[in-house]
Design a protein around this motif. Structure first.
Motif, PDB file in Angstrom:
ATOM      1  N   PHE A  36       1.020  -0.917  -0.336  1.00  0.00           N
ATOM      2  CA  PHE A  36       0.311   0.072   0.168  1.00  0.00           C
ATOM      3  C   PHE A  36       1.258   1.475  -0.060  1.00  0.00           C
ATOM      4  O   PHE A  36       0.454   2.401  -0.663  1.00  0.00           O
ATOM      5  N   ILE A  39      -2.219  -3.136   8.836  1.00  0.00           N
ATOM      6  CA  ILE A  39      -2.984  -3.210   7.658  1.00  0.00           C
ATOM      7  C   ILE A  39      -3.335  -4.861   7.198  1.00  0.00           C
ATOM      8  O   ILE A  39      -4.150  -5.714   6.553  1.00  0.00           O
ATOM      9  N   CYS A  99       1.037 -21.385  -3.585  1.00  0.00           N
ATOM     10  CA  CYS A  99       2.323 -19.978  -2.465  1.00  0.00           C
ATOM     11  C   CYS A  99       3.242 -20.683  -3.377  1.00  0.00           C
ATOM     12  O   CYS A  99       3.830 -21.415  -4.454  1.00  0.00           O
ATOM     13  N   ILE A 142      -9.426  -8.299  -2.213  1.00  0.00           N
ATOM     14  CA  ILE A 142      -8.507  -7.346  -1.875  1.00  0.00           C
ATOM     15  C   ILE A 142      -7.307  -6.231  -2.657  1.00  0.00           C
ATOM     16  O   ILE A 142      -7.223  -5.123  -2.347  1.00  0.00           O
TER      17      ILE A 142
HETATM   18  N1  LIG Z   1      -7.797  -3.934   0.204  1.00  0.00           N
HETATM   19  C1  LIG Z   1      -6.606  -4.009   0.973  1.00  0.00           C
HETATM   20  O1  LIG Z   1      -7.133  -2.892   1.871  1.00  0.00           O
HETATM   21  C2  LIG Z   1      -4.920  -3.850   1.210  1.00  0.00           C
HETATM   22  C3  LIG Z   1      -4.835  -4.429   2.461  1.00  0.00           C
HETATM   23  C4  LIG Z   1      -3.609  -5.303   2.594  1.00  0.00           C
HETATM   24  C5  LIG Z   1      -2.694  -5.237   1.390  1.00  0.00           C
HETATM   25  N2  LIG Z   1      -3.707  -4.944  -0.295  1.00  0.00           N
HETATM   26  C6  LIG Z   1      -3.339  -5.778  -1.112  1.00  0.00           C
HETATM   27  O2  LIG Z   1      -2.976  -6.872  -1.332  1.00  0.00           O
HETATM   28  C7  LIG Z   1      -1.857  -8.433  -2.025  1.00  0.00           C
HETATM   29  C8  LIG Z   1      -0.959  -8.500  -0.464  1.00  0.00           C
HETATM   30  O3  LIG Z   1      -0.648  -7.745  -0.118  1.00  0.00           O
HETATM   31  P1  LIG Z   1       0.471  -7.930   1.352  1.00  0.00           P
HETATM   32  O4  LIG Z   1       0.851  -7.953   2.435  1.00  0.00           O
HETATM   33  O5  LIG Z   1      -0.147  -9.443   1.226  1.00  0.00           O
HETATM   34  O6  LIG Z   1       1.437  -8.854   0.103  1.00  0.00           O
HETATM   35  P2  LIG Z   1       3.457  -9.370   0.226  1.00  0.00           P
HETATM   36  O7  LIG Z   1       3.036  -9.479   2.053  1.00  0.00           O
HETATM   37  O8  LIG Z   1       3.906  -8.468  -0.201  1.00  0.00           O
HETATM   38  O9  LIG Z   1       2.964 -10.700  -0.391  1.00  0.00           O
HETATM   39  C9  LIG Z   1       3.649 -11.100  -1.065  1.00  0.00           C
HETATM   40  C10 LIG Z   1       2.579 -12.147  -1.777  1.00  0.00           C
HETATM   41  O10 LIG Z   1       2.820 -12.057  -3.479  1.00  0.00           O
HETATM   42  C11 LIG Z   1       3.538 -13.753  -3.473  1.00  0.00           C
HETATM   43  N3  LIG Z   1       4.177 -13.384  -4.539  1.00  0.00           N
HETATM   44  C12 LIG Z   1       4.459 -13.958  -5.616  1.00  0.00           C
HETATM   45  N4  LIG Z   1       5.022 -12.983  -6.512  1.00  0.00           N
HETATM   46  C13 LIG Z   1       5.301 -11.987  -5.977  1.00  0.00           C
HETATM   47  C14 LIG Z   1       6.887 -11.207  -6.587  1.00  0.00           C
HETATM   48  N5  LIG Z   1       7.520 -11.404  -7.239  1.00  0.00           N
HETATM   49  N6  LIG Z   1       7.099 -10.410  -5.347  1.00  0.00           N
HETATM   50  C15 LIG Z   1       6.487 -10.193  -4.175  1.00  0.00           C
HETATM   51  N7  LIG Z   1       5.650 -11.468  -3.897  1.00  0.00           N
HETATM   52  C16 LIG Z   1       5.237 -12.194  -4.725  1.00  0.00           C
HETATM   53  C17 LIG Z   1       3.940 -14.126  -2.528  1.00  0.00           C
HETATM   54  O11 LIG Z   1       4.309 -15.143  -2.013  1.00  0.00           O
HETATM   55  P3  LIG Z   1       5.432 -16.343  -1.928  1.00  0.00           P
HETATM   56  O12 LIG Z   1       6.222 -15.808  -0.703  1.00  0.00           O
HETATM   57  O13 LIG Z   1       4.478 -17.472  -1.834  1.00  0.00           O
HETATM   58  O14 LIG Z   1       6.563 -15.762  -3.413  1.00  0.00           O
HETATM   59  C18 LIG Z   1       3.019 -13.595  -0.780  1.00  0.00           C
HETATM   60  O15 LIG Z   1       1.905 -14.380  -0.919  1.00  0.00           O
HETATM   61  C19 LIG Z   1      -0.834  -6.906  -2.415  1.00  0.00           C
HETATM   62  O16 LIG Z   1      -1.371  -6.071  -3.980  1.00  0.00           O
HETATM   63  C20 LIG Z   1      -1.754  -5.147  -1.904  1.00  0.00           C
HETATM   64  O17 LIG Z   1      -1.543  -4.377  -2.297  1.00  0.00           O
HETATM   65  C21 LIG Z   1      -4.926  -4.583  -0.267  1.00  0.00           C
END
Ligand SMILES: NC(=O)c1ccc[n+]([C@@H]2O[C@H](COP(=O)([O-])OP(=O)(O)OC[C@H]3O[C@@H](n4cnc5c(N)ncnc54)[C@H](OP(=O)(O)O)[C@@H]3O)[C@@H](O)[C@H]2O)c1
Length: 309
Positions: free
Chosen positions: A42, A127, A176, A235
């Motif tokens: 975010f 968040i 994953c 999301i």
């Molecule tokens: N609507 C809302 O209020 C809200 C709130 C929070 C987040 N979000 C959105 O939800 C999404 C996930 O957020 P998060 O905080 O959980 O993110 P995060 O911790 O960075 O998680 C990223 C996820 O993406 C996967 N992934 C696969 N390929 C990747 C790559 N090349 N680089 C980075 N990640 C990769 C990872 O899986 P592996 O580790 O298994 O590879 C991991 O499960 C984001 O797009 C964020 O903007 C929305």
């Protein structure tokens, strides 16, 4: 005082350390010295201008949303925290600025830090845990025996979603990447698939909820995986996904902001061990610019990246 800020929307090259003065605290506000601030997707999406219709064109803008620290001063109406308390919380995204030595924040956006958690662990909660709560408890209605599919069960939101769903007695299937397999399995995801395994998405009518944390699952494919009463939780709404999804009552959106009043409950769940934050990298605030840029451009760690002050 120093903070990370930017003068134009854009890529990582727009960030710099700027000097700033905090505003006077209002009657419902609290001043906190920041001990740790967690990096969320975010944060860089805001800096890239993804919400510029809401965030506007007044610069400089400060970066960072989730933090933990120590209360330095409270407004006259504040009752939930006192000077000296260890707290964690989230700044209003329209004013965001948690990558900073001190922040002024609404008292309602704070909760006391569970003593069992480090500042880094507490900063990684708001968040991600609020989003997981809204998605899994409010939207997916996790309950004993419910079957929930989580696409991306290893990221910050995905991992908390798994923990919440399992704590409610749901059975979680997920996807994953290879590096996250052991963590996801240990958390109780079973069966567990690689993102690239088409078998993961080939189970028609199997789930009470499909939660796509990544925004990569085709909405129509997600619908096909649902049983007749099931819901698809998103999301990462894009115009295309919204259009596709809004045509169906089975499509539900979840946002972190919807969970803001849950911070004390999230603190209690983290204090009791139901929510278990994972820290992938703790880096000094002085390295913030390179650490944020590396995280934004795809550096993978098995857990949250946190700036320590
Ligand atoms: N609507 C809302 O209020 C809200 C709130 C929070 C987040 N979000 C959105 O939800 C999404 C996930 O957020 P998060 O905080 O959980 O993110 P995060 O911790 O960075 O998680 C990223 C996820 O993406 C996967 N992934 C696969 N390929 C990747 C790559 N090349 N680089 C980075 N990640 C990769 C990872 O899986 P592996 O580790 O298994 O590879 C991991 O499960 C984001 O797009 C964020 O903007 C929305």
């Amino acid at each position: 005082m120093k903070r990370v800020q930017y003068d134009r929307y854009g890529g990582p090259e727009k960030m710099y350390f700027g000097e700033y003065e905090l505003p006077e605290i209002g009657e419902n506000e609290v001043r906190v010295s920041v001990k740790a601030a967690a990096i969320n997707p975010f944060d860089w999406k805001l800096r890239q201008g993804a919400m510029k219709l809401v965030t506007g064109r007044r610069f400089p803008k400060a970066m960072g949303t989730d933090f933990a620290g120590i209360v330095q001063a409270t407004g006259s109406n504040v009752g939930n925290v006192s000077v000296g308390d260890e707290v964690f919380g989230t700044v209003d995204f329209k004013k965001s600025g948690a990558f900073a030595e001190e922040v002024v924040v609404e008292a309602s956006h704070l909760a006391k830090k569970p003593p069992q958690l480090s500042f880094a662990e507490a900063a990684s909660l708001p968040i991600a845990a609020m989003t997981a709560w809204v998605a899994i408890i409010d939207r997916a209605k996790a309950r004993p025996g419910a079957r929930i599919f989580i696409n991306g069960c290893s990221g910050a939101v995905g991992a908390f979603a798994v923990q919440l769903a399992i704590s409610r007695g749901a059975v979680v299937t997920g996807t994953c990447g290879p590096a996250s397999r052991d963590h996801a399995r240990a958390a109780g995801v079973d069966p567990l698939f690689d993102y690239s395994d088409s078998q993961a998405y080939a189970r028609p009518g199997s789930y009470d909820a499909v939660f796509d944390t990544l925004g990569t699952l085709d909405v129509g494919r997600g619908f096909s995986m649902l049983n007749p009463g099931g819901v698809f939780v998103d999301i990462n709404p894009t115009p295309v996904r919204l259009l596709r999804g809004m045509l169906s009552r089975r499509y539900k959106l979840a946002f972190a902001t919807m969970g803001i009043k849950r911070l004390p409950e999230i603190a209690a769940l983290a204090g009791s061990g139901t929510l278990r934050p994972a820290i992938g990298l703790e880096a000094p605030f002085t390295d913030a610019l390179s650490v944020i840029a590396d995280t934004e451009t795809g550096r993978r760690t098995s857990g949250k990246t946190v700036l320590a002050f």
